[in-house]
Scaffold this motif. Structure first.
Motif, PDB file in Angstrom:
ATOM      1  N   TRP A 331      48.773  54.492  25.429  1.00 43.32           N
ATOM      2  CA  TRP A 331      48.731  53.539  26.376  1.00 43.32           C
ATOM      3  C   TRP A 331      47.477  53.199  27.133  1.00 43.32           C
ATOM      4  N   ARG A 332      47.140  52.174  27.362  1.00 44.96           N
ATOM      5  CA  ARG A 332      45.818  52.345  28.319  1.00 44.96           C
ATOM      6  C   ARG A 332      45.880  51.021  29.235  1.00 44.96           C
ATOM      7  N   PHE A 333      45.796  51.363  30.483  1.00 44.41           N
ATOM      8  CA  PHE A 333      46.002  50.412  31.638  1.00 44.41           C
ATOM      9  C   PHE A 333      44.798  50.563  32.607  1.00 44.41           C
ATOM     10  N   GLY A 334      44.514  49.354  33.231  1.00 46.26           N
ATOM     11  CA  GLY A 334      43.536  49.620  34.366  1.00 46.26           C
ATOM     12  C   GLY A 334      42.803  48.144  34.778  1.00 46.26           C
ATOM     13  N   PRO A 335      42.243  48.177  35.827  1.00 47.08           N
ATOM     14  CA  PRO A 335      41.585  46.883  36.280  1.00 47.08           C
ATOM     15  C   PRO A 335      40.031  46.742  35.871  1.00 47.08           C
ATOM     16  N   ASP A 336      39.814  45.274  35.973  1.00 48.79           N
ATOM     17  CA  ASP A 336      38.483  45.002  35.770  1.00 48.79           C
ATOM     18  C   ASP A 336      37.959  44.046  37.025  1.00 48.79           C
ATOM     19  N   LEU A 337      36.668  44.385  37.248  1.00 44.80           N
ATOM     20  CA  LEU A 337      36.200  43.474  38.232  1.00 44.80           C
ATOM     21  C   LEU A 337      34.733  42.805  37.878  1.00 44.80           C
ATOM     22  N   TYR A 338      34.618  41.471  37.879  1.00 43.16           N
ATOM     23  CA  TYR A 338      33.435  40.791  37.977  1.00 43.16           C
ATOM     24  C   TYR A 338      33.087  40.138  39.096  1.00 43.16           C
ATOM     25  N   TRP A 339      31.713  40.365  39.393  1.00 40.36           N
ATOM     26  CA  TRP A 339      31.474  39.723  40.569  1.00 40.36           C
ATOM     27  C   TRP A 339      29.885  38.995  40.208  1.00 40.36           C
ATOM     28  N   THR A 345      22.226  37.562  39.232  1.00 38.81           N
ATOM     29  CA  THR A 345      22.693  38.762  39.809  1.00 38.81           C
ATOM     30  C   THR A 345      24.057  38.975  39.525  1.00 38.81           C
ATOM     31  N   SER A 346      24.602  39.948  38.666  1.00 43.58           N
ATOM     32  CA  SER A 346      25.946  40.052  38.334  1.00 43.58           C
ATOM     33  C   SER A 346      26.524  41.610  38.261  1.00 43.58           C
ATOM     34  N   LEU A 347      27.736  41.682  38.493  1.00 45.91           N
ATOM     35  CA  LEU A 347      28.040  43.292  38.621  1.00 45.91           C
ATOM     36  C   LEU A 347      29.566  43.334  37.747  1.00 45.91           C
ATOM     37  N   PHE A 348      29.814  44.117  36.994  1.00 45.27           N
ATOM     38  CA  PHE A 348      30.814  44.508  36.067  1.00 45.27           C
ATOM     39  C   PHE A 348      31.165  45.733  36.004  1.00 45.27           C
ATOM     40  N   SER A 349      32.410  45.946  36.450  1.00 46.00           N
ATOM     41  CA  SER A 349      33.145  47.319  36.304  1.00 46.00           C
ATOM     42  C   SER A 349      34.396  47.251  36.018  1.00 46.00           C
ATOM     43  N   SER A 350      34.787  48.607  35.110  1.00 43.81           N
ATOM     44  CA  SER A 350      36.160  48.576  34.433  1.00 43.81           C
ATOM     45  C   SER A 350      36.580  50.016  34.528  1.00 43.81           C
ATOM     46  N   LEU A 351      37.824  50.202  34.768  1.00 39.80           N
ATOM     47  CA  LEU A 351      38.426  51.614  34.871  1.00 39.80           C
ATOM     48  C   LEU A 351      39.609  51.459  34.011  1.00 39.80           C
ATOM     49  N   SER A 365      35.664  54.866  32.845  1.00 37.58           N
ATOM     50  CA  SER A 365      34.882  54.226  33.604  1.00 37.58           C
ATOM     51  C   SER A 365      33.793  53.538  33.235  1.00 37.58           C
ATOM     52  N   PHE A 366      33.497  52.319  33.443  1.00 42.10           N
ATOM     53  CA  PHE A 366      32.006  51.795  32.957  1.00 42.10           C
ATOM     54  C   PHE A 366      31.470  50.484  34.180  1.00 42.10           C
ATOM     55  N   SER A 367      30.334  50.736  34.137  1.00 39.32           N
ATOM     56  CA  SER A 367      29.983  49.823  35.364  1.00 39.32           C
ATOM     57  C   SER A 367      28.475  49.396  34.725  1.00 39.32           C
ATOM     58  N   ARG A 368      28.125  47.934  35.390  1.00 43.67           N
ATOM     59  CA  ARG A 368      26.885  47.314  34.813  1.00 43.67           C
ATOM     60  C   ARG A 368      26.414  46.510  35.945  1.00 43.67           C
ATOM     61  N   LEU A 369      25.081  46.634  36.223  1.00 43.45           N
ATOM     62  CA  LEU A 369      24.369  45.779  37.209  1.00 43.45           C
ATOM     63  C   LEU A 369      23.278  45.057  36.384  1.00 43.45           C
ATOM     64  N   GLU A 370      23.321  43.765  36.413  1.00 38.29           N
ATOM     65  CA  GLU A 370      22.411  43.081  35.712  1.00 38.29           C
ATOM     66  C   GLU A 370      21.593  41.936  36.360  1.00 38.29           C
ATOM     67  N   ARG A 371      20.420  41.835  36.471  1.00 30.64           N
ATOM     68  CA  ARG A 371      19.596  40.849  37.170  1.00 30.64           C
ATOM     69  C   ARG A 371      18.633  40.200  35.860  1.00 30.64           C
TER      70      ARG A 371
END
Length: 489
Positions: A331-339, A345-351, A365-371
């Motif tokens: 079982w896997r569960f968690g949130p994702d956030l895209y800004w 410029t964008s930010l993506f984060s996942s848990l 966890s994974f995070s990515r900041l892109e320009r």
């Protein structure tokens, strides 16, 4: 002697004439009384019908004992017509009267009328008049005018029994003047479901330790008349690893995607069928909602948005053949956030939190900041992964207690031709496993071929030395060939 004979002849002639005259008078009086009784019976029947006091037909043949005296007097005056013969009266009555009187069939319990009965009341049951030994079979009228007054009718004794005349039935409502049949629509009816697209995913992974994973999974999507979507997913998957018998997998899944207001919902469920392993259930669900209203430019480019989503998935852990052979599920569960911070410029984060059927658990966890700078882009990636216990030797999957990867990425993406668009990227960084650091480099390329306005094909290749299993002191390298065929309808 002659005088006696002459007197006898006179008396005999007088007696003969007297009997003849009296017989004719009796015949006339019998016929007239019978017609009068018939008339009164018909009037009584009409009165009974008018006041809705209907009786059986046998009751309608009863004698009327009280009649209007004036009417009886009129009937007695008719006796002066002594020269009328019964045959002539019958002929004239037959030619002048039309129609038949209502009949009342004799019930089985009735006895036949005797001679004395026939002299008291005429028999109307068969349209016959019986008077003495004379019988006339004539049709009787249904109604004679004027109608006599029935003195024995109940309403004549008690005026409160008189019912008002029946109200006329209301006329049927007329259709509106401007009524017209509803117009028939000439537009074609929208089908309940329309085939929207067929997407086929392809992935082929190999490494330098003899592990091979192959995925081929087409997804068929239908758009419903209300805007929602349903999809069917199947495929053919193959897993090979040294020291383990290969495993073949056939996934089957059905899903639904829709929106409630600004919230997007997606859910799917199915089964995984294996060639030599028990069938397993799989499911996943996703809820996605915008935190701030998205802003889009006139060209369709996203300017700003904050989108939060929640994810849930369960099924066999398809890491390699050994993991499947041990029937590991998770079982896997968690949130994702895209800004989308601004246009470039964008930010993506996942848990992700995981729970395995062998008692292990994970945090990922994974995070990515892109320009972006035109066709070029710079990005920073951070990935962490930790398990409660390291069960790779027993369960078969990579389960490091502490794993860290960070790198920087430089990429270019642009059109090489009108039908060809490619992206090249290089990631340079470091990785840490069990307290030891090593280089973490990845090289990627992907091209999109526009075969037609409705058909596109993605082809990609990547090489990475980021670990995917415990290798001891040996270096690790993995190769991936990916692709997707999209067909829109």
């Amino acid at each position: 002697m002659a005088d006696s004979f002459r007197r006898y002849l006179f008396v005999s002639r007088y007696s003969l004439y007297t009997e003849l005259i009296l017989g004719c008078v009796q015949i006339q009086l019998g016929v007239i009384c019978s017609v009068g009784i018939l008339t009164l019976s018909e009037a009584k029947l009409q009165a009974a019908q008018a006041h809705q006091t209907w009786k059986s037909l046998s009751e309608l043949t009863e004698r009327v004992t009280i009649v209007n005296p004036s009417s009886a007097e009129q009937y007695s005056e008719l006796g002066i017509h002594r020269e009328v013969r019964a045959a002539d009266w019958a002929d004239s009555a037959t030619s002048s009267l039309q129609g038949t009187a209502p009949t009342s069939p004799r019930t089985p319990t009735q006895r036949p009328a005797s001679k004395s009965d026939r002299t008291k009341a005429p028999d109307f049951a068969k349209g016959e008049l019986n008077f003495g030994h004379l019988q006339f079979s004539i049709p009787l009228p249904y109604q004679l005018k004027p109608t006599p007054i029935l003195m024995a009718a109940p309403e004549n004794f008690n005026p409160s029994l008189r019912l008002p005349p029946a109200l006329p039935e209301p006329p049927l409502p007329e259709p509106p003047q401007n009524s017209s049949p509803p117009p028939t629509s000439t537009e074609p009816r929208t089908p309940d479901a329309v085939l929207e697209s067929i997407d086929t995913d392809y992935r082929y992974d190999t490494d330098n330790f003899g592990q091979t994973n192959f995925f081929l999974e087409p997804t068929v999507k239908f758009r419903l008349s209300n805007g929602n979507k349903i999809f069917f997913k199947t495929g053919f998957n193959f897993f090979k690893q040294d020291g383990v018998e290969s495993v073949t997998n056939f996934p089957l899944q059905i899903g639904w995607q829709g929106k409630i207001g600004q919230v997007t919902l997606q859910t799917a469920a199915g089964v995984d069928v294996f060639n030599r392993l028990p069938t397993a259930i799989n499911l996943n669900a996703k809820v996605e909602a915008p935190i701030s209203p998205p802003r889009v430019s006139s060209s369709g480019r996203l300017l700003s948005a904050v989108i939060l989503s929640g994810n849930l998935e369960q099924g066999p852990y398809k890491s390699n053949a050994r993991t499947l052979d041990n029937q590991i599920t998770a079982w896997r569960f968690g949130p994702d956030l895209y800004w989308q911070i601004d246009r470039n410029t964008s930010l993506f984060s996942s848990l992700r939190l995981g729970s395995y059927n062998d008692g292990n658990s994970e945090v990922q966890s994974f995070s990515r900041l892109e320009r972006k700078f035109g066709q070029f882009s710079l990005a920073a990636n951070l990935f962490t992964w930790s398990y409660d216990r390291d069960l790779e030797r027993t369960s078969g999957y990579f389960s490091p207690p502490d794993f860290l990867v960070y790198n920087g990425e430089v990429a270019w993406e642009g059109d090489i031709a009108n039908f060809l668009r490619c992206r090249l990227a290089a990631n340079l960084g470091r990785q840490r496993l069990k307290g030891e650091f090593d280089n973490a480099n990845t090289y990627q390329t992907r091209c999109t071929v526009k075969v037609s306005p409705n058909i596109e094909l993605d082809l990609g290749y990547s090489f990475s030395n980021v670990r995917n299993q415990e290798t001891g002191g040996s270096a690790y390298s993995g190769n991936s060939l990916t692709g997707q065929l999209r067909v829109k309808f």
